[in-house]
Design a protein around this motif. Structure first.
Motif, PDB file in Angstrom:
ATOM      1  N   PHE A  10     -44.728 -38.820   7.619  1.00 55.92           N
ATOM      2  CA  PHE A  10     -44.807 -37.383   7.332  1.00 55.92           C
ATOM      3  C   PHE A  10     -43.716 -37.077   6.310  1.00 55.92           C
ATOM      4  O   PHE A  10     -42.533 -37.093   6.635  1.00 55.92           O
ATOM      5  CB  PHE A  10     -44.590 -36.587   8.625  1.00 55.92           C
ATOM      6  CG  PHE A  10     -45.067 -35.170   8.547  1.00 55.92           C
ATOM      7  CD1 PHE A  10     -46.384 -34.850   8.855  1.00 55.92           C
ATOM      8  CD2 PHE A  10     -44.216 -34.151   8.153  1.00 55.92           C
ATOM      9  CE1 PHE A  10     -46.828 -33.540   8.791  1.00 55.92           C
ATOM     10  CE2 PHE A  10     -44.659 -32.843   8.084  1.00 55.92           C
ATOM     11  CZ  PHE A  10     -45.971 -32.531   8.405  1.00 55.92           C
ATOM     12  N   THR A  11     -44.111 -36.796   5.063  1.00 47.02           N
ATOM     13  CA  THR A  11     -43.144 -36.722   3.952  1.00 47.02           C
ATOM     14  C   THR A  11     -42.727 -35.299   3.588  1.00 47.02           C
ATOM     15  O   THR A  11     -41.965 -35.113   2.644  1.00 47.02           O
ATOM     16  CB  THR A  11     -43.748 -37.398   2.707  1.00 47.02           C
ATOM     17  OG1 THR A  11     -45.006 -36.779   2.393  1.00 47.02           O
ATOM     18  CG2 THR A  11     -43.951 -38.890   2.960  1.00 47.02           C
ATOM     19  N   LEU A  12     -43.200 -34.308   4.316  1.00 44.30           N
ATOM     20  CA  LEU A  12     -42.847 -32.926   3.967  1.00 44.30           C
ATOM     21  C   LEU A  12     -41.371 -32.638   4.213  1.00 44.30           C
ATOM     22  O   LEU A  12     -40.743 -31.855   3.503  1.00 44.30           O
ATOM     23  CB  LEU A  12     -43.724 -31.961   4.780  1.00 44.30           C
ATOM     24  CG  LEU A  12     -43.581 -30.464   4.462  1.00 44.30           C
ATOM     25  CD1 LEU A  12     -43.983 -30.196   3.010  1.00 44.30           C
ATOM     26  CD2 LEU A  12     -44.436 -29.629   5.413  1.00 44.30           C
ATOM     27  N   PHE A  13     -40.776 -33.290   5.228  1.00 47.44           N
ATOM     28  CA  PHE A  13     -39.370 -33.099   5.582  1.00 47.44           C
ATOM     29  C   PHE A  13     -38.579 -34.371   5.243  1.00 47.44           C
ATOM     30  O   PHE A  13     -39.168 -35.419   4.973  1.00 47.44           O
ATOM     31  CB  PHE A  13     -39.235 -32.784   7.074  1.00 47.44           C
ATOM     32  CG  PHE A  13     -39.884 -31.484   7.476  1.00 47.44           C
ATOM     33  CD1 PHE A  13     -39.252 -30.267   7.223  1.00 47.44           C
ATOM     34  CD2 PHE A  13     -41.129 -31.474   8.087  1.00 47.44           C
ATOM     35  CE1 PHE A  13     -39.850 -29.068   7.590  1.00 47.44           C
ATOM     36  CE2 PHE A  13     -41.727 -30.285   8.453  1.00 47.44           C
ATOM     37  CZ  PHE A  13     -41.092 -29.074   8.199  1.00 47.44           C
ATOM     38  N   PRO A  14     -37.219 -34.273   5.265  1.00 49.03           N
ATOM     39  CA  PRO A  14     -36.407 -35.482   5.044  1.00 49.03           C
ATOM     40  C   PRO A  14     -36.795 -36.579   6.039  1.00 49.03           C
ATOM     41  O   PRO A  14     -37.101 -36.311   7.200  1.00 49.03           O
ATOM     42  CB  PRO A  14     -34.973 -34.981   5.300  1.00 49.03           C
ATOM     43  CG  PRO A  14     -35.029 -33.530   5.008  1.00 49.03           C
ATOM     44  CD  PRO A  14     -36.390 -33.072   5.416  1.00 49.03           C
TER      45      PRO A  14
END
Length: 755
Positions: free
Chosen positions: A58-62
């Motif tokens: 999941f790349t939306l957050f760090p």
């Protein structure tokens, strides 16, 4: 100026990725935990979602930088989770859960192992994925069930007692599953003999560690108690946990098993509650890391691709666990209503399922899709659990209406018959003690033999060589084994059942003598196994017979004395926590806040010259006269026709308010007892068990007043408290009876001996 600029443009200090990753994990866990608390949902689900958000899928957050380092933290989390579970578990609780919970748990686990395996095969999965799916589905979630029961207010209901017992049994079964699945993963095939040996090996080491741990660790904690503050106790507890982890790993078991065993050992100590309190923050911290790391392994794409298996396995979990648990409870003698309520309460999977799924991944024997599917099914069944518990009673009412009257009556008769089955016989009682002596002492002796086999090469290489070294090792080992060999071969089995069997008929004497010979032969075999590691079989057998003979004739009394000390220490450590809790309850002056107070009767008192029945003290004030001292005469538990005279010193039991009213009536001056002999009458709590001679008897028929010169002042039954029960009151199993009287005479009646 230049220096200042140089300072300003100095490169930033570089933080290790492990610290930045940990900060990200705890920050995400904290935020999701607050959200899920607000939504009144299990925090575990929040941790899983936090892991999903900061994971590599999941790349939306760090995103976490070093997954491998986090896996190490997660493994530490599993260790502390299992350690805490052991602290809450206790092997003695397992013994006390009863047949109903045990049967229910065994039926459920075996059924779900089979159902899970068949489901995986039907979905087209390989054999290892299917086997691990069965393991994942077989264990219910303790955390989720306890939370749901608390929120719904059903913890005190009868079916909840069965569910809690099932969860205790499942904890131990889960540990067994971890070992068996690890063995299966290593061999990559189902070998019945190998699995059996793994089970026997696990049972042996559990018993050995438990016996040794109970003998050593409570004694160590007791001796070091004055030196320990909270910080030291925490450090020592965690050190013991990790030492057992190392020991379990060296023996070929998982670290989780070692942590669980040490927790269960410490659960029997008087420091258990304090240790549990101190370890909780550590467990919560690393537990959060573990569950977040579980969430990191969830791949949303896999969940989308495998939505159909998730749906199928969720349905299989809910209905399979409901039916298997309900059937198990029904077979164990529970009513249809309680069976259905228990089954629908257990219809979910949880934290142990994650650990089993993690095991499959770490051993690289399961497919990548199994782990996220297990997490998804756990999340869905967590949400459905409270609703199924609520629906249990309406479902029962609907099914009960549909059942034919004959079926309803048959189920009612079966339940009533199962619940009333009790009693035993002399052979059963004797064999129980016989097997206990054989098993416990054999385990310790085998443990010493294993130690000799392991240490002998090291001792011979590093210290002593040749026959002298072998003889020294044999002598030391025999000294260590001697008290247990004596108990195994010679110790008398003090049992009324044994005496009765010997007297009843001469046909019993042959089997009894045979069993005694078997004990002696077993001791000889153990000595042969020890000496046989160094000398020929003939020398070993002759030496064993001579050693047993000399020990039985010359050293029997010394060995008996030494073994008695070991046994007393073990039993004292084993029962220390229960004794401590009983003492605390006594210190709290009973559940009714009653206690003994002493008074001197004044000459002008209205009570002078009247009998106790005329005074009706229990009816008017709720108090009981436990003792009258008249000069050198002591009347313990005086009869109803006993009169009070000026100068009598009386011991009265009651609450503070009752005693205050009584004192005003009798116009007496209270005094503090200073004579040690005057304290012979005191308050004693006893528990009525299945073998108690008081079971099923009324207070009047029990002879407590007449034979023990004691008085029943209260009874605790099913969390209800009955003060001053009537003489027709009948004792039932698990009643806690509070008796005022002399300790020795009270004990004589409890044991069924003449006073």
């Amino acid at each position: 100026m230049a220096t200042g600029l140089k300072f300003l443009i100095r490169p930033m200090i570089h933080l290790p990725h492990l610290i930045t990753d940990l900060a990200l994990i705890l920050a995400s866990a904290g935020v999701t935990m607050l959200i899920f608390k607000k939504l009144k949902q299990p925090v575990v689900l929040g941790y899983l979602i936090a892991g999903l958000l900061v994971g590599p899928n999941f790349t939306l957050f760090p995103t976490i930088s070093e997954i491998d380092s986090i896996k190490i933290w997660a493994e530490i989390g599993v260790i502390f989770l299992l350690f805490s579970l052991g602290l809450e578990f206790s092997f003695k609780k397992l013994v006390k859960v009863g047949g109903s919970a045990s049967i229910t748990a065994i039926v459920e686990v075996i059924s779900m192992l089979g159902i899970g395996y068949l489901t995986g095969i039907l979905l087209g999965w390989n054999q290892m994925d299917s086997i691990f799916l069965g393991g994942i589905l077989s264990i219910s979630s303790t955390t989720i069930i306890i939370r749901a029961f608390e929120e719904l207010g059903v913890k005190s209901h009868k079916f909840a007692t069965v569910v809690f017992g099932v969860l205790i049994v499942e904890d131990l079964v889960a540990i067994l599953l971890l070992v068996l699945l690890s063995t299966l993963a290593a061999s990559q095939q189902f070998a019945g003999d190998e699995m059996l040996m793994s089970g026997l090996k696990l049972t042996f080491f559990l018993a050995l560690w438990f016996l040794g741990g109970i003998f050593l660790i409570p004694t160590f904690l007791k001796k070091a108690k004055k030196l320990m503050n909270d910080e030291m106790l925490l450090v020592v507890s965690l050190a013991l946990c990790l030492l057992m982890v190392l020991l379990a790993t060296a023996a070929g078991f998982s670290p989780a098993l070692g942590a669980f065993v040490m927790g269960a050992i410490l659960a029997e100590t008087t420091a258990a509650e304090k240790i549990e309190h101190l370890v909780k923050p550590v467990k919560d911290l690393f537990g959060a890391v573990f569950f977040v790391s579980v969430g990191m392994l969830i791949d949303p794409k896999i969940l989308v691709d495998y939505w159909f298996p998730v749906l199928i396995i969720t349905v299989v979990t809910i209905f399979g666990k409901t039916l298997s648990s309900g059937l198990g409870a029904l077979l164990s003698g529970q009513t249809l209503k309680h069976s259905l309520q228990a089954g629908m309460s257990l219809a979910q999977i949880g934290e142990f399922s994650f650990i089993i799924a993690t095991l499959g991944l770490s051993l690289k024997v399961t497919s990548d899709f199994l782990y996220p599917i297990a997490v998804a099914v756990s999340a869905i069944t967590t949400f459905t659990t409270p609703y199924f518990i609520k629906l249990a009673e309406p479902t029962y009412l609907g099914i009960n209406k549909l059942l034919p009257e004959k079926a309803r009556n048959a189920l009612a008769r079966y339940s009533a018959g199962s619940q009333s089955i009790s009693g035993t016989n002399n052979w059963k009682e004797f064999l129980k003690k016989y097997i206990f002596i054989i098993v416990t002492n054999s385990i310790i002796i085998i443990g010493i033999l294993f130690s000799v086999k392991y240490l002998t090469p090291k001792i011979n290489n590093d210290f002593v060589n040749g026959n002298y070294g072998d003889i020294i090792i044999i002598v030391v080992a025999l000294l260590l084994m001697s008290p247990f060999l004596w108990a195994l071969a010679v110790k008398k089995i003090h049992s009324t059942a044994y005496k009765q069997l010997w007297i009843d008929t001469k046909y019993n004497r042959g089997p009894l003598i045979t069993l005694e010979i078997v004990r002696a032969l077993l001791a000889i075999i153990f000595i042969v196994l020890l000496i046989g590691q160094f000398f020929s079989p003939i020398v070993s057998i002759i030496s064993a017979v001579i050693i047993i003979g000399i020990s039985a004739i010359i050293f029997s009394s010394r060995l008996q004395s030494f073994y008695s000390k070991i046994e007393s220490r073990f039993l004292a450590n084993l029962n220390a926590r229960e004794i401590s809790e009983a003492a605390k309850r006594a210190d709290e002056l009973m559940p009714w806040d009653s206690h003994l107070a002493y008074y001197t009767v004044k000459p002008e008192s209205d009570a002078v010259g009247k009998t106790l029945i005329e005074l009706s003290l229990r009816e008017h004030f709720g108090v009981n006269v436990a003792l009258i001292e008249r000069g050198k005469i002591k009347l313990k538990i005086p009869g109803k026709d006993e009169r009070l005279y000026p100068g009598d010193r009386i011991a009265v039991i009651g609450t503070d308010d009752q005693l205050k009213n009584f004192e005003e009536f009798i116009e007496a001056t209270s005094y503090k007892e200073t004579d040690a002999n005057g304290q012979s009458v005191s308050l004693h709590p006893i528990t009525i068990n299945a073998h108690s001679p008081l079971l099923g008897k009324s207070i009047k028929a029990s002879g407590i007043r007449e034979n023990a010169f004691s008085l029943v002042v209260g009874v605790e039954r099913n969390n209800e408290r009955i003060l001053n029960p009537d003489s027709s009151f009948t004792f039932e199993k698990d009643d806690i009876v509070w008796i005022v009287g002399d300790k020795k005479t009270v004990q004589s009646v409890i044991k069924g001996e003449p006073s």
